[in-house]
Motif scaffolding. Structure first.
Motif, mmCIF file in Angstrom:
data_model
loop_
_atom_site.group_PDB
_atom_site.id
_atom_site.type_symbol
_atom_site.label_atom_id
_atom_site.label_comp_id
_atom_site.label_asym_id
_atom_site.label_seq_id
_atom_site.Cartn_x
_atom_site.Cartn_y
_atom_site.Cartn_z
ATOM 1 N N LEU A 68 -0.246 -11.779 -13.785
ATOM 2 C CA LEU A 68 0.868 -10.633 -14.963
ATOM 3 C C LEU A 68 1.460 -11.523 -15.540
ATOM 4 C CD1 LEU A 68 0.969 -7.658 -12.226
ATOM 5 C CD2 LEU A 68 -0.777 -7.807 -13.882
ATOM 6 N N ARG A 69 2.699 -10.994 -16.681
ATOM 7 C CA ARG A 69 3.440 -12.021 -17.686
ATOM 8 C C ARG A 69 4.957 -11.926 -16.132
ATOM 9 N NH1 ARG A 69 7.475 -9.296 -20.629
ATOM 10 N NH2 ARG A 69 7.474 -7.397 -19.657
ATOM 11 N N LYS A 70 5.264 -13.233 -15.844
ATOM 12 C CA LYS A 70 6.177 -13.572 -15.074
ATOM 13 C C LYS A 70 7.274 -14.606 -16.103
ATOM 14 C CE LYS A 70 7.816 -16.678 -11.395
ATOM 15 N NZ LYS A 70 7.274 -17.580 -9.663
ATOM 16 N N PRO A 71 9.058 -14.862 -15.811
ATOM 17 C CA PRO A 71 9.841 -15.120 -15.793
ATOM 18 C C PRO A 71 9.676 -16.483 -14.980
ATOM 19 C CG PRO A 71 10.872 -13.994 -15.838
ATOM 20 C CD PRO A 71 9.512 -13.482 -14.963
ATOM 21 N N TYR A 72 10.244 -18.012 -16.055
ATOM 22 C CA TYR A 72 10.116 -19.377 -14.896
ATOM 23 C C TYR A 72 11.730 -19.069 -15.496
ATOM 24 C CZ TYR A 72 5.277 -19.327 -13.604
ATOM 25 O OH TYR A 72 4.824 -19.182 -12.946
ATOM 26 N N HIS A 73 12.792 -19.252 -14.471
ATOM 27 C CA HIS A 73 14.309 -19.188 -13.973
ATOM 28 C C HIS A 73 14.885 -20.143 -12.516
ATOM 29 C CE1 HIS A 73 14.955 -15.511 -16.511
ATOM 30 N NE2 HIS A 73 14.068 -15.849 -16.711
ATOM 31 N N HIS A 74 14.137 -20.277 -12.118
ATOM 32 C CA HIS A 74 14.658 -21.181 -11.047
ATOM 33 C C HIS A 74 13.306 -22.155 -10.342
ATOM 34 C CE1 HIS A 74 16.886 -17.488 -10.534
ATOM 35 N NE2 HIS A 74 15.765 -16.579 -10.214
ATOM 36 N N GLU A 75 13.964 -23.375 -9.711
ATOM 37 C CA GLU A 75 13.378 -24.624 -9.762
ATOM 38 C C GLU A 75 12.551 -23.927 -8.281
ATOM 39 O OE1 GLU A 75 14.705 -29.088 -8.163
ATOM 40 O OE2 GLU A 75 16.564 -27.835 -8.479
ATOM 41 N N HIS A 76 12.239 -23.049 -7.740
ATOM 42 C CA HIS A 76 11.630 -23.406 -6.613
ATOM 43 C C HIS A 76 9.807 -22.230 -7.497
ATOM 44 C CE1 HIS A 76 11.697 -18.533 -6.444
ATOM 45 N NE2 HIS A 76 13.335 -18.951 -6.438
ATOM 46 N N ASP A 77 10.849 -21.845 -8.811
ATOM 47 C CA ASP A 77 9.424 -21.566 -9.362
ATOM 48 C C ASP A 77 8.693 -21.823 -9.675
ATOM 49 O OD1 ASP A 77 9.907 -18.412 -9.804
ATOM 50 O OD2 ASP A 77 11.047 -18.870 -11.156
ATOM 51 N N PHE A 78 8.734 -23.200 -9.691
ATOM 52 C CA PHE A 78 8.221 -24.410 -10.359
ATOM 53 C C PHE A 78 7.839 -25.007 -8.711
ATOM 54 C CE2 PHE A 78 10.364 -23.852 -14.159
ATOM 55 C CZ PHE A 78 9.498 -23.761 -15.166
ATOM 56 N N THR A 79 8.319 -25.889 -8.499
ATOM 57 C CA THR A 79 8.235 -26.453 -6.567
ATOM 58 C C THR A 79 7.269 -25.530 -5.863
ATOM 59 O OG1 THR A 79 10.231 -25.517 -5.471
ATOM 60 C CG2 THR A 79 10.067 -27.887 -6.909
ATOM 61 N N ASP A 80 7.259 -24.922 -5.827
ATOM 62 C CA ASP A 80 5.863 -23.366 -5.769
ATOM 63 C C ASP A 80 4.946 -23.860 -5.830
ATOM 64 O OD1 ASP A 80 8.425 -22.399 -3.635
ATOM 65 O OD2 ASP A 80 8.678 -20.351 -4.571
ATOM 66 N N LEU A 81 4.572 -24.224 -6.729
ATOM 67 C CA LEU A 81 3.226 -24.257 -7.530
ATOM 68 C C LEU A 81 3.083 -26.038 -7.250
ATOM 69 C CD1 LEU A 81 3.749 -21.759 -10.245
ATOM 70 C CD2 LEU A 81 1.875 -21.645 -8.393
ATOM 71 N N ASP A 82 3.750 -26.754 -6.488
ATOM 72 C CA ASP A 82 3.723 -28.325 -6.287
ATOM 73 C C ASP A 82 3.901 -29.179 -7.772
ATOM 74 O OD1 ASP A 82 2.575 -30.551 -5.300
ATOM 75 O OD2 ASP A 82 0.825 -30.024 -5.550
ATOM 76 N N LEU A 83 4.482 -28.286 -8.480
ATOM 77 C CA LEU A 83 5.473 -29.172 -9.527
ATOM 78 C C LEU A 83 6.466 -29.597 -9.489
ATOM 79 C CD1 LEU A 83 4.048 -26.499 -11.912
ATOM 80 C CD2 LEU A 83 2.914 -28.786 -11.847
#
Length: 515
Positions: free
Chosen positions: A420-435
């Motif tokens: 489902l759609r999601k906004p990406y506003h926080h650093e952990h939104d990326f680091t939680d995905l190993d990015l």
């Protein structure tokens, strides 16, 4: 807040304050529809627990939660979902009113909710609430500065305030201010006073948030005047609404509202803010350098560019009301020859929904190579679904918005796909995905102005003027129901706008009547 008259207790016992509201920012230019589950409703004690400041105020008032729901911005709310949620709010409030005397209501809303068949949903909902709680209950509303305040809404509420920062770093502070103002009025209103007086002024300006950010002028200085007006004797609160630019409704425009006990003071304050807004209308600029998507990517890859270089894919921003479903931006990224080889510049793209693609990636597992198709299931005006072959880089389950996320590496592009759609506003939104966004060359996010954490991460950034349901080029969208003349749709006005205060006292007629 200062008073010109002595205060006297209005409620001898500790007041009872009920809490209700629905909040969503709704674009009428996106084909998506918002349904009841998207509001993630909190009920009863869940409502009170949601806001820590309420427990800190428990010695001054008793709080009773009915229902609040906050949805991710998106498309129009379907009427059946609205009726379902509104009916539950009314039912729960009736149960509270039947068991104890309710003195106040905190109306927790955004102000830009569009419901099928309704042009002013927040006023409609409050009218239903008023029918249950009665005209004597004092109502205080907290709103987003990108909401809309019609004269009817200003009449139905007794107190109203909104954010003073964009990005909205003061969201919780604003909600607390709305409740404290309410409790103060219930417990220490001036002797002989019934309800605060409101001065409401519509301003014929409609601009996107990305041109009115308080990070820069003239909005910084404009909003700096708000607390000065609030400090005036006889004034309780002052507020400026920029309005919501991506809905095509007659109510969409800027507004000032000042509330207090002194009619002359609130009128002067509202007029001061309205004139200040109108006088700087030509000075508003985008919060960052802008360009076409191609120009932004070229700048990010130019020799000497600072990295990570953030690019806002603004036309499909899900936190402004975009569907988040468009594939146009990702299609453009994957078409760039610089990114076709895994050794090319590292790009992170957030994001495109694709439930089937996510399911296929989950089944294949991390490290597997898959071919999947995602996006454009509802919003395919500018581009259709996109098919990609890549390596599954990461999988994450349990996100509040996305539910499940996967990262697919295609060449040097790490594309985030969501159930489902999601906004990406926080650093952990990326680091939680190993990015590692701080080590990336380019980070493309479906957003407008960068939220604080993204802004702090970006070494440099640009706002891409991309198409979509929240297109920054408002003239390109084709509004036809907004009031005219309206800046910037109209640059020449036959006569100067009327920026005199419309006084809306609470005592001139029953609160349920039309203003």
């Amino acid at each position: 807040m200062s008073e010109t008259v002595s205060a006297a207790p209005a409620v001898a016992r500790r007041p009872v304050v009920a809490i209700a509201g629905l909040a969503i920012e709704t674009s009428t230019f996106t084909p998506t529809r918002t349904h009841a589950p998207a509001f993630h409703p909190d009920r009863g004690d869940e409502v009170v627990a949601r806001y820590p400041f309420l427990s800190a105020m428990s010695d001054t008032a008793d709080f009773r939660g009915a229902l609040i729901g906050h949805a991710l911005p998106g498309g129009i709310v379907d009427r059946a979902s609205y009726e379902e949620l509104a009916t539950e709010i009314v039912t729960r409030l009736r149960a509270i009113v039947d068991t104890e005397h309710v003195d106040g209501l905190w109306y927790d809303i955004h102000g830009a909710m569009v419901v099928e068949g309704l042009d002013d949903a927040e006023t409609d909902l409050l009218g239903r609430i008023r029918a249950v709680i009665g005209p004597d209950v004092v109502v205080s509303a907290s709103m987003d500065l990108h909401g809309n305040v019609t004269r009817e809404l200003a009449h139905q509420v007794d107190l109203v305030t909104c954010y003073r920062m964009a990005p909205h770093e003061d969201a919780m502070e604003t909600k607390e201010r709305a409740v404290r103002n309410l409790v103060d009025v219930l417990t220490t209103r001036p002797a002989g006073a019934q309800r605060p007086v409101k001065a409401w002024i519509p301003i014929p300006v409609l601009l996107p948030g990305e041109q009115t950010s308080t990070r820069l002028e003239p909005a910084a200085s404009l909003y700096a005047q708000v607390p000065l007006v609030e400090q005036t004797d006889g004034v309780l609160d002052a507020a400026i609404w920029v309005g919501y630019a991506w809905a095509d409704q007659p109510r969409d425009q800027a507004v000032t509202v000042v509330t207090g006990w002194d009619e002359a003071a609130v009128a002067a304050g509202a007029e001061r803010l309205a004139r200040a807004f109108w006088d700087v209308r030509e000075d508003f600029v985008f919060v960052a350098p802008t360009g076409t998507f191609e120009e932004c990517l070229d700048a990010a890859l130019a020799p000497g560019a600072a990295h990570p270089y953030f690019v806002s894919d603004s036309g499909d921003n899900p936190t402004a009301g975009g569907s988040g479903d468009m594939t146009w931006g990702l299609t453009q990224v994957l078409a760039r020859p610089e990114f076709r080889d895994p050794s090319g510049p590292t790009v992170v793209y957030a994001s495109v929904p694709g439930p089937a693609a996510v399911a296929a990636a989950v089944e294949a597992g991390v490290g597997a190579t898959v071919t999947v198709t995602a996006g454009a299931s509802v919003d395919h005006v500018h581009a259709g679904p996109i098919t990609m072959t890549g390596r599954v880089h990461a999988i994450k389950h349990g996100d509040r918005d996305a539910e499940t996320e996967v990262v697919l590496q295609v060449g040097s592009v790490f594309a985030i796909l969501t159930k489902l759609r999601k906004p990406y506003h926080h650093e952990h939104d990326f680091t939680d995905l190993d990015l590692a966004p701080r080590q990336a060359d380019v980070v493309v996010v479906k957003i407008g102005y960068l939220e604080p954490e993204l802004f702090d991460m970006a070494a440099d950034w640009m706002l891409a003027l991309t198409p979509g349901g929240v297109d920054q080029d408002l003239l390109r969208l084709g509004h036809h129901r907004i009031a005219r003349p309206m800046f910037p749709y109209d640059r020449v006005f036959p006569e100067a706008p009327d920026l005199t205060a419309r006084i809306i006292p609470a005592s001139d007629q029953p609160l349920g009547a039309s203003a």
